[in-house]
Design an enzyme around this catalytic site. Sequence first.
Site, mmCIF file in Angstrom:
data_model
loop_
_atom_site.group_PDB
_atom_site.id
_atom_site.type_symbol
_atom_site.label_atom_id
_atom_site.label_comp_id
_atom_site.label_asym_id
_atom_site.label_seq_id
_atom_site.Cartn_x
_atom_site.Cartn_y
_atom_site.Cartn_z
ATOM 1 N N HIS A 1 48.914 30.439 40.589
ATOM 2 C CA HIS A 1 48.409 31.815 40.461
ATOM 3 C C HIS A 1 48.718 32.589 41.734
ATOM 4 O O HIS A 1 49.073 31.989 42.754
ATOM 5 C CB HIS A 1 46.886 31.816 40.254
ATOM 6 C CG HIS A 1 46.142 31.290 41.445
ATOM 7 N ND1 HIS A 1 46.047 29.940 41.726
ATOM 8 C CD2 HIS A 1 45.484 31.923 42.456
ATOM 9 C CE1 HIS A 1 45.360 29.755 42.832
ATOM 10 N NE2 HIS A 1 45.011 30.949 43.319
ATOM 11 N N ASP B 1 46.689 35.412 44.310
ATOM 12 C CA ASP B 1 45.331 35.905 44.547
ATOM 13 C C ASP B 1 45.320 37.421 44.343
ATOM 14 O O ASP B 1 46.233 38.116 44.785
ATOM 15 C CB ASP B 1 44.877 35.543 45.967
ATOM 16 C CG ASP B 1 44.708 34.036 46.141
ATOM 17 O OD1 ASP B 1 44.475 33.338 45.131
ATOM 18 O OD2 ASP B 1 44.836 33.559 47.287
ATOM 19 N N HIS C 1 50.811 30.133 44.338
ATOM 20 C CA HIS C 1 50.411 28.850 44.930
ATOM 21 C C HIS C 1 49.575 28.058 43.938
ATOM 22 O O HIS C 1 49.116 28.590 42.924
ATOM 23 C CB HIS C 1 49.648 29.076 46.249
ATOM 24 C CG HIS C 1 48.444 29.961 46.128
ATOM 25 N ND1 HIS C 1 48.527 31.336 45.960
ATOM 26 C CD2 HIS C 1 47.113 29.682 46.124
ATOM 27 C CE1 HIS C 1 47.325 31.845 45.872
ATOM 28 N NE2 HIS C 1 46.437 30.865 45.959
ATOM 29 N N ARG D 1 39.650 16.583 48.673
ATOM 30 C CA ARG D 1 40.035 17.777 49.432
ATOM 31 C C ARG D 1 38.910 18.784 49.353
ATOM 32 O O ARG D 1 38.354 19.027 48.267
ATOM 33 C CB ARG D 1 41.320 18.364 48.829
ATOM 34 C CG ARG D 1 41.755 19.696 49.444
ATOM 35 C CD ARG D 1 43.047 20.192 48.791
ATOM 36 N NE ARG D 1 43.307 21.589 49.132
ATOM 37 C CZ ARG D 1 44.010 21.976 50.188
ATOM 38 N NH1 ARG D 1 44.546 21.082 50.993
ATOM 39 N NH2 ARG D 1 44.199 23.269 50.423
HETATM 40 C C1 LIG Z 1 41.436 32.643 35.427
HETATM 41 C C2 LIG Z 1 40.833 33.395 36.319
HETATM 42 C C3 LIG Z 1 40.053 32.849 37.478
HETATM 43 C C4 LIG Z 1 40.064 34.047 38.435
HETATM 44 C C5 LIG Z 1 39.810 35.156 37.450
HETATM 45 C C6 LIG Z 1 40.895 34.884 36.408
HETATM 46 O O1 LIG Z 1 40.671 35.493 35.159
HETATM 47 C C7 LIG Z 1 42.239 35.345 37.002
HETATM 48 C C8 LIG Z 1 42.220 35.348 38.555
HETATM 49 C C9 LIG Z 1 41.474 34.138 39.114
HETATM 50 C C10 LIG Z 1 41.220 34.186 40.620
HETATM 51 C C11 LIG Z 1 42.292 33.483 41.478
HETATM 52 C C12 LIG Z 1 41.927 33.641 42.953
HETATM 53 C C13 LIG Z 1 40.450 33.390 43.243
HETATM 54 O O2 LIG Z 1 40.210 31.983 43.230
HETATM 55 C C14 LIG Z 1 39.543 34.089 42.198
HETATM 56 C C15 LIG Z 1 38.065 34.000 42.599
HETATM 57 C C16 LIG Z 1 39.985 35.500 42.017
HETATM 58 O O3 LIG Z 1 39.545 36.490 42.555
HETATM 59 O O4 LIG Z 1 40.980 35.544 41.076
HETATM 60 C C17 LIG Z 1 39.878 33.531 40.817
HETATM 61 C C18 LIG Z 1 39.057 34.024 39.605
HETATM 62 C C19 LIG Z 1 37.833 33.146 39.300
HETATM 63 O O5 LIG Z 1 37.855 31.938 39.567
HETATM 64 O O6 LIG Z 1 36.884 33.705 38.738
HETATM 65 O O1 LIG Z 2 41.595 25.096 47.162
HETATM 66 C C1 LIG Z 2 42.656 25.456 47.664
HETATM 67 O O2 LIG Z 2 43.186 24.898 48.599
HETATM 68 C C2 LIG Z 2 43.324 26.721 47.123
HETATM 69 C C3 LIG Z 2 42.599 27.272 45.911
HETATM 70 C C4 LIG Z 2 43.014 28.654 45.572
HETATM 71 O O3 LIG Z 2 44.150 29.001 45.667
HETATM 72 C C5 LIG Z 2 41.998 29.595 45.095
HETATM 73 O O4 LIG Z 2 40.807 29.213 45.014
HETATM 74 O O5 LIG Z 2 42.349 30.748 44.802
HETATM 75 FE FE LIG Z 3 44.421 31.141 45.364
#
Ligand SMILES: C=C1C[C@]23C[C@@]1(O)CC[C@H]2[C@@]12CC[C@H](O)[C@@](C)(C(=O)O1)[C@H]2[C@@H]3C(=O)O
Ligand SMILES: O=C(O)CCC(=O)C(=O)O
Ligand SMILES: [Fe+2]
Length: 338
Positions: A209, A211, A266, A276
């Site tokens: 994904h 961020d 990543h 981890r």
């Molecule tokens: C599948 C998902 C988890 C996420 C919200 C989403 O619909 C798409 C973006 C995902 C993500 C990736 C980065 C971060 O870990 C996170 C907190 C974010 O802001 O976007 C997660 C979201 C989540 O885990 O709720």
């Molecule tokens: O846990 C990690 O090292 C990365 C996880 C990550 O990319 C995320 O939480 O968005």
């Molecule tokens: Fe991430």
Amino acid sequence: MVVLSKPNTEKYSYVRNSKPAPTFLSNIPLVDLSKPDAKSLIVKACEDFGFFKVINHGVPMDAISRLESEAANFFSLPLHEKHKAGPANPFGYGNKHIGRNGDIGWVEYLLLTADQDYNSLKLSSVSGRDPENFGSALNDYMTAVRNMACEILDLMAEGLNIQPKNAFSRLVMDKQSDSVFRLNHYPPCPELAMNDGTNTENKIGFGEHTDPQIIALLRSNNTSGLQICLRDGTWVSIPPDQTSFFVNVGDSLQVMTNGRFKSVKHRVLANRSKSRLSMIYFAGPPLNQKIAPLPSLILTGKQSLYKEFTWFEYKTSAYGTRLADNRLCPFERIAASS
Ligand SMILES: C=C1C[C@]23C[C@@]1(O)CC[C@H]2[C@@]12CC[C@H](O)[C@@](C)(C(=O)O1)[C@H]2[C@@H]3C(=O)O
Ligand SMILES: O=C(O)CCC(=O)C(=O)O
Ligand SMILES: [Fe+2]
């Protein structure tokens, strides 16, 4: 009466390596925040990788160790205790399920807000060590990491010749900033232990994904797993370093720089023998903040690549997507044909 067993909906993803051993990236851009060349190195790293490693970051080791030990203690609690801090909708304790759209990983996590009162409430019913210690460790860590995020964003703005110098950092310093914090725990994955040296299959801990936010600052213990995708599509492993931070360019910064910086794809692979623990601070803007390319970064003769949107609009759309989706698609401008 016939009782049908519930279908097993937990489908983990695996990736197969083309080579038996993971390719470790040896030339990760390294930025020493105490050196005068930091700003130019940051700009180059964001253009080439959307990713870099930071040393001399100013986050006290004591703040890191305290939070790490509180987090390790939380994840060592019985499952029913941890679930008292859940479900993650989106904030709280989550296990295997990431987001609402069917993503599964070999991971458990605590997703928290920058609002400490809300976090305390979520953690208050969990029996274990003193929740106040957890709260204060979170607060000290987040304050120090937010300061580092702002220092990096100021250097970025300077390196890009953007005025004012705090054009990016003010979004994160804003009291309404929608920053998020995440503690991820990846337990050892026993099924990967049946490795006779030829097993090249890897289980996904956290699927690929980008961020969404401006930048994300990641610190982990000494267990490997993090991989980034290079511009040519190759996945490379990042050697862990518990004394440093890793910085990801997020989608919002990609938009504000009109694509000059690219958010980095990543993922995390599960480890067969070691757990981890990672802590990630996602520096985000206020919900009502308009996100658009900065005029000074739209090069002469070029167009804005994105429609303007608010962070709220982006988030609303992002929460309907799966991890691997391109969340900027709906905001891309179709190039005018000549
Ligand atoms: C599948 C998902 C988890 C996420 C919200 C989403 O619909 C798409 C973006 C995902 C993500 C990736 C980065 C971060 O870990 C996170 C907190 C974010 O802001 O976007 C997660 C979201 C989540 O885990 O709720
Ligand atoms: O846990 C990690 O090292 C990365 C996880 C990550 O990319 C995320 O939480 O968005
Ligand atoms: Fe991430």
